[in-house]
Design an enzyme around this catalytic site. Sequence first.
Site: not given
Length: 320
Positions: A127, A225, A287
Amino acid sequence: MSERFRGGADGDASVTVPSLPRRLRPGDTVALVAPAGPVDPVRLESGTEVLSGLGLRVVHGASILAREGYLAGPDAARAADLQDAWCDPGVAAVICARGGYGTTRLLGLLDWDAMAAAGPKILLGSSDITALHRAFAERLGLATLFGPMPASATIGDPEGPEPVTFAHLRDALFEGGTPAPVTGDQVIVPGRAEGRLTGGNLALLAALCGTPYALRGRDRIVLLEDVTEEPYRIDRMVTQLLQAGCLDGAAGIVLGSWVDCGDPLPVLTELLVPLGVPVVAGLPVGHGTPQMAMWLETNVAIVTESCSVAGTFRDSDAAT
């Protein structure tokens, strides 16, 4: 230590060979730090127990539970925890407790010469930690592990880690482990491709455009992503990467999870098919659940017949 990369989206990434850290053994010490958002103490305790259960000695950064608004404490404290852990010769891996926001604020505060002198070791996170993955590739020429973090839901929920996620992370982290290929659910452009894996979270990659840490996709397999981004925002960020030249010459594209992003595949297909390289989608990376771990800056192969991406990290390749 490998030769330093030249910064910027137009640099030639093919001229260097990354340093590969030694993977973990039972008894190793790992340091947990919080370079981004505030950490949930319950999940942190649970995730620490999970790592301890693998035979690791777990230590925490001094300010890991600090909180300053949407950050895990002041920038200087977060940077100091990260650098202290990295430069500690007794620490075999630096593991980011969670993502959130704030990692990009640290990149100008780190003593990169001191961190390079500390030698290669494992960095794990995903992330917002994409910023560190890019900076460690550019500044240290180091392979890093993009994967689940101990104070996140898949590892640190009090009910215990999600089993598939945990097993894949263990195989990626420890010597002798062979992570299974990561399999998606849709082939957008068929074909086969090989190259070093790069990329990560789309929002962070877009934010790094124009910096020394910008994504450079030439001859690479690019991972993208994201989470909680509407398709029009994904359109804007991928368009930014394209216009900045970050995807020029890419060998292939792998699309991870898009949790709470609506249906971004139509716009991703529209923007990425013209690159003329293999594209696979639906990989459980980034995620969501499960959440697989992938070694960035190591060689991988896209095989669209099986809609999978397989890595080639071997312990014999790593520094000792």
